[in-house]
Motif scaffolding. Sequence first.
Motif, PDB file in Angstrom:
ATOM      1  N   ALA A   1       6.305   2.630  -8.912  1.00  0.00           N
ATOM      2  CA  ALA A   1       5.963   4.056  -8.947  1.00  0.00           C
ATOM      3  C   ALA A   1       6.330   4.772  -7.645  1.00  0.00           C
ATOM      4  O   ALA A   1       5.990   5.931  -7.461  1.00  0.00           O
ATOM      5  N   GLN A   2       7.008   4.039  -6.751  1.00  0.00           N
ATOM      6  CA  GLN A   2       7.545   4.594  -5.509  1.00  0.00           C
ATOM      7  C   GLN A   2       6.464   5.053  -4.527  1.00  0.00           C
ATOM      8  O   GLN A   2       6.647   6.024  -3.798  1.00  0.00           O
ATOM      9  N   LEU A   3       5.345   4.315  -4.513  1.00  0.00           N
ATOM     10  CA  LEU A   3       4.384   4.537  -3.442  1.00  0.00           C
ATOM     11  C   LEU A   3       4.952   3.950  -2.150  1.00  0.00           C
ATOM     12  O   LEU A   3       5.727   2.988  -2.175  1.00  0.00           O
ATOM     13  N   GLU A   4       4.553   4.532  -1.035  1.00  0.00           N
ATOM     14  CA  GLU A   4       4.947   3.969   0.250  1.00  0.00           C
ATOM     15  C   GLU A   4       4.211   2.647   0.461  1.00  0.00           C
ATOM     16  O   GLU A   4       3.112   2.439  -0.057  1.00  0.00           O
ATOM     17  N   ARG A   5       4.825   1.752   1.256  1.00  0.00           N
ATOM     18  CA  ARG A   5       4.209   0.445   1.456  1.00  0.00           C
ATOM     19  C   ARG A   5       2.830   0.546   2.107  1.00  0.00           C
ATOM     20  O   ARG A   5       1.931  -0.231   1.802  1.00  0.00           O
ATOM     21  N   PHE A   6       2.657   1.525   2.999  1.00  0.00           N
ATOM     22  CA  PHE A   6       1.350   1.656   3.648  1.00  0.00           C
ATOM     23  C   PHE A   6       0.288   2.202   2.696  1.00  0.00           C
ATOM     24  O   PHE A   6      -0.902   2.143   2.997  1.00  0.00           O
TER      25      PHE A   6
ATOM     26  N   ALA B   1      -2.199   3.804  12.455  1.00  0.00           N
ATOM     27  CA  ALA B   1      -0.821   4.026  12.902  1.00  0.00           C
ATOM     28  C   ALA B   1      -0.355   5.460  12.698  1.00  0.00           C
ATOM     29  O   ALA B   1       0.791   5.793  13.009  1.00  0.00           O
ATOM     30  N   GLY B   2      -1.223   6.319  12.143  1.00  0.00           N
ATOM     31  CA  GLY B   2      -0.886   7.728  12.003  1.00  0.00           C
ATOM     32  C   GLY B   2      -0.450   8.158  10.620  1.00  0.00           C
ATOM     33  O   GLY B   2      -0.257   9.353  10.376  1.00  0.00           O
ATOM     34  N   GLU B   3      -0.307   7.191   9.665  1.00  0.00           N
ATOM     35  CA  GLU B   3       0.105   7.576   8.308  1.00  0.00           C
ATOM     36  C   GLU B   3      -1.086   8.165   7.542  1.00  0.00           C
ATOM     37  O   GLU B   3      -2.206   7.667   7.655  1.00  0.00           O
ATOM     38  N   TYR B   4      -0.819   9.218   6.768  1.00  0.00           N
ATOM     39  CA  TYR B   4      -1.852   9.805   5.909  1.00  0.00           C
ATOM     40  C   TYR B   4      -1.775   9.166   4.522  1.00  0.00           C
ATOM     41  O   TYR B   4      -0.699   9.087   3.920  1.00  0.00           O
ATOM     42  N   VAL B   5      -2.927   8.754   4.012  1.00  0.00           N
ATOM     43  CA  VAL B   5      -3.006   8.172   2.673  1.00  0.00           C
ATOM     44  C   VAL B   5      -3.876   9.064   1.800  1.00  0.00           C
ATOM     45  O   VAL B   5      -5.021   9.360   2.159  1.00  0.00           O
ATOM     46  N   SER B   6      -3.333   9.490   0.663  1.00  0.00           N
ATOM     47  CA  SER B   6      -4.106  10.257  -0.316  1.00  0.00           C
ATOM     48  C   SER B   6      -4.726   9.276  -1.305  1.00  0.00           C
ATOM     49  O   SER B   6      -4.030   8.704  -2.146  1.00  0.00           O
ATOM     50  N   LEU B   7      -6.031   9.041  -1.171  1.00  0.00           N
ATOM     51  CA  LEU B   7      -6.706   8.038  -1.993  1.00  0.00           C
ATOM     52  C   LEU B   7      -6.585   8.358  -3.482  1.00  0.00           C
ATOM     53  O   LEU B   7      -6.312   7.483  -4.303  1.00  0.00           O
ATOM     54  N   GLY B   8      -6.801   9.637  -3.835  1.00  0.00           N
ATOM     55  CA  GLY B   8      -6.730  10.037  -5.239  1.00  0.00           C
ATOM     56  C   GLY B   8      -5.350   9.826  -5.829  1.00  0.00           C
ATOM     57  O   GLY B   8      -5.197   9.417  -6.982  1.00  0.00           O
ATOM     58  N   LYS B   9      -4.324  10.100  -5.058  1.00  0.00           N
ATOM     59  CA  LYS B   9      -2.939   9.920  -5.528  1.00  0.00           C
ATOM     60  C   LYS B   9      -2.663   8.441  -5.824  1.00  0.00           C
ATOM     61  O   LYS B   9      -2.093   8.098  -6.870  1.00  0.00           O
ATOM     62  N   VAL B  10      -3.069   7.565  -4.904  1.00  0.00           N
ATOM     63  CA  VAL B  10      -2.839   6.127  -5.099  1.00  0.00           C
ATOM     64  C   VAL B  10      -3.601   5.635  -6.327  1.00  0.00           C
ATOM     65  O   VAL B  10      -3.073   4.869  -7.139  1.00  0.00           O
ATOM     66  N   GLU B  11      -4.843   6.077  -6.487  1.00  0.00           N
ATOM     67  CA  GLU B  11      -5.648   5.664  -7.637  1.00  0.00           C
ATOM     68  C   GLU B  11      -5.027   6.116  -8.943  1.00  0.00           C
ATOM     69  O   GLU B  11      -4.995   5.360  -9.924  1.00  0.00           O
TER      70      GLU B  11
ATOM     71  N   GLU C   1      -8.339   1.130  10.867  1.00  0.00           N
ATOM     72  CA  GLU C   1      -7.541  -0.002  10.398  1.00  0.00           C
ATOM     73  C   GLU C   1      -6.114   0.442  10.069  1.00  0.00           C
ATOM     74  O   GLU C   1      -5.815   1.641  10.010  1.00  0.00           O
ATOM     75  N   THR C   2      -5.253  -0.549   9.823  1.00  0.00           N
ATOM     76  CA  THR C   2      -3.833  -0.253   9.594  1.00  0.00           C
ATOM     77  C   THR C   2      -3.423  -0.361   8.133  1.00  0.00           C
ATOM     78  O   THR C   2      -2.264  -0.130   7.804  1.00  0.00           O
ATOM     79  N   TYR C   3      -4.368  -0.727   7.252  1.00  0.00           N
ATOM     80  CA  TYR C   3      -3.992  -0.912   5.852  1.00  0.00           C
ATOM     81  C   TYR C   3      -5.105  -0.447   4.910  1.00  0.00           C
ATOM     82  O   TYR C   3      -6.245  -0.218   5.325  1.00  0.00           O
ATOM     83  N   VAL C   4      -4.727  -0.361   3.648  1.00  0.00           N
ATOM     84  CA  VAL C   4      -5.606   0.130   2.579  1.00  0.00           C
ATOM     85  C   VAL C   4      -6.154  -1.056   1.790  1.00  0.00           C
ATOM     86  O   VAL C   4      -5.466  -2.074   1.622  1.00  0.00           O
ATOM     87  N   ILE C   5      -7.387  -0.934   1.300  1.00  0.00           N
ATOM     88  CA  ILE C   5      -7.978  -1.944   0.422  1.00  0.00           C
ATOM     89  C   ILE C   5      -8.434  -1.262  -0.868  1.00  0.00           C
ATOM     90  O   ILE C   5      -8.365  -0.030  -0.994  1.00  0.00           O
ATOM     91  N   GLY C   6      -8.908  -2.064  -1.822  1.00  0.00           N
ATOM     92  CA  GLY C   6      -9.334  -1.453  -3.082  1.00  0.00           C
ATOM     93  C   GLY C   6     -10.370  -2.275  -3.825  1.00  0.00           C
ATOM     94  O   GLY C   6     -10.465  -3.499  -3.650  1.00  0.00           O
TER      95      GLY C   6
END
Length: 719
Positions: A668-673, A587-597, A617-622
């Motif tokens: 921690a105020q992460l975005e939902r995506f 969907a165009g959103e940038y996700v910083s993997l290191g930041k989320v971790e 894909e449209t979502y993150v997994i872990g």
Amino acid sequence: MRLKEDLNPMLLLLFHLMVWIYTAITFLPSYLLSWISRSHRNSYGSEEERAKRPKARSVLGRPEGPYRAVSTTKRLLSSLHPGVDTLDKMFEYAAMRFPHRDCLGMREVVTEEDERQSNGKVFKKVVLGEYRWISYREALTAATQLGSGLASLGQRPKTNIAIFCETRAEWLIAAQACFAYNFPLVTLYSTLGGPAIAHGLNEAQVTHIITSRELLETRLKAILPEVPRLQHIIVVDKKPTTWPGYPQGISIYNMATVQKLGARPENATFERKQPLSSDIAVIMYTSGSTGIAKGVMISHSNIIASITGMAERIPNLSEEDTYIGYLPLAHVLELCAELVCIAHGCRIGYSSPQTLADQSSKIKKGSRGDTSVLQPTLMAAVPEIMDRIYKNVMTKVEEMNSFQRTLFILAYNYKLEQLSKGYSTPLCDRFVFRKVRSLLGGRTRVLLSGGAPLSAATQRFMNVCLCCPVGQGYGLTETCGAGTICEYWDYSTGRVGGPLVCCEIKFKDWVEGGYRSTDRPHPRGEILIGGPNVTMGYYNLEAKKQEDFFVDENGQRWFYTGDIGEIHEDGCLKIIDRKKDLVKLQAGEYVSLGKVEAVLKNCPLVDNICVYANSDETYVIGFVVPNQKQLLALAGQHGIRGSWEELCNIKAMEELVLKVIAEAALTAQLERFEVPRKIRLSPDPWTPETGLVTDAFKLKRKELKTHYKDDIERMYGGK
């Protein structure tokens, strides 16, 4: 980070009264002790005051930099002592100044036994004796004799020699021998697998290798047919002295035998060709978090500059200090930290992650770990180890009765408030936090953190409970470990300090990621590090060298780090992203993997986590390594039963853990995506031995992706 506790109103009022009385009683003596202490050093003031003090400034006044430490706006520093421009000269200088001081120490194994666990697994447990020391003069003699012995075995100047060994005194002695005789030292992590070892030895065309008995028999022996150039193996252990069953053409010697060979009169007169400062000291193979390890060529002058910068950030460094060495010496952080100590006459006591503390995995219950015996004043650590200490202590706090737990929390918050004002709390340290501080021996005065970002919660905990500052730093193998380190009086979190006196930093716009030096309120961009600590490039990889390194019009070397940073008003750097960790969702959103971790590792349920995102894909997994105690408690609360492995494979447990993680992420105020939508629980921890993390415990994303390939397909609907 303040700690919280739910109490009924009457109990809360009672404890507020107690803490008021405690504060009133301790304020005057604490203030006097604090005033006396600060009268003997600079007054550091409150956090707000400290944050306003400039640590670095842009030399040209431009937002992109370059930024230098305020004390080095005219020139960068590259040496500790006049005329000491190579590592052999540095060691000789230290041996001349501190000949009889303890230099290197090791503990002997008193007893060793197998201990069977309730799950049937068998762990080896040891009881260790006291530290046994050799002096600076003895260490220099041992290194000189070893270097001479290696020369008599055919090792020649400017010809590569490898070391494949655990962190121990013999490692540093061997390194000093190679530095003295100008043998470029190829370093290989002791946890590497066969193909990686063979790759390093063949690429560097090694004929001589220094190793341990255990690594020779468990790792090296199997790949000897794949390294045809290898002729001589030097084993650091004293026994055995004969080695049957090895291929013809391979000679195996004990290190002591080679030293005796070097001490013979006919060999002792061997002409030693001392290195130039521009000669290669180390070819350090990186831990390979993104693929095949690269050999970074590090000169003597690179290391001298790096340790000059590091030493300037460690207050009152002297021969009275004791450093505990347990991280891999094949990692640039540990090697440079130990060389800083050598240059200042400190003593270095060796340890391992398995014997570090009384509670460590190899220490027999009731006997003492290495920190208890050594009582170090200086220590380097990667965030993974500090996160473990933090979570273990907080788990014990949760197990306290209500009175003890509330007392601890009140003391914690009281000290946190005093630290923010620039005050110390000597009485609180002595009566409340002494037991926690004793986990690291009770005398630690500086902790140096590097290798990965340290969470704010863990850093605050270390500041408060271990009663010592944490100097969070930033550097890479390609910059010889040097870049930035926080001043020890700066208690701010999430930042890595200003540039060291040996280097400078500047920013390059990364338009694709949306980072520019013109950003407000803080200039941002890819971090470039320049200075005499920037290394010579990659061994046999000229194209990669030209891609990542460049020389400016003034002849200064620079390195493109690939990390994204921002500079604050006071000149402190904050790492906010990494180019290779940024993934664009469908969907165009940038996700910083290191930041989320980094955010999710603060969750008590999480011991380790790898976030994964597919651009289709449209979502993150872990993938999550859960905390065993927390997971068992969560399962008990919901009536779910089973063995540890079974619990990690129950879908209901995945959903429960995911719910807790999602709540922590949103708090921690992460975005939902950015919040993982699906997870896989791993019953087995990720260690360097599994090949899923590096020796500095950085995630190996490529290997993790391969390891969890089926789970990725399942979580993305492929199965």
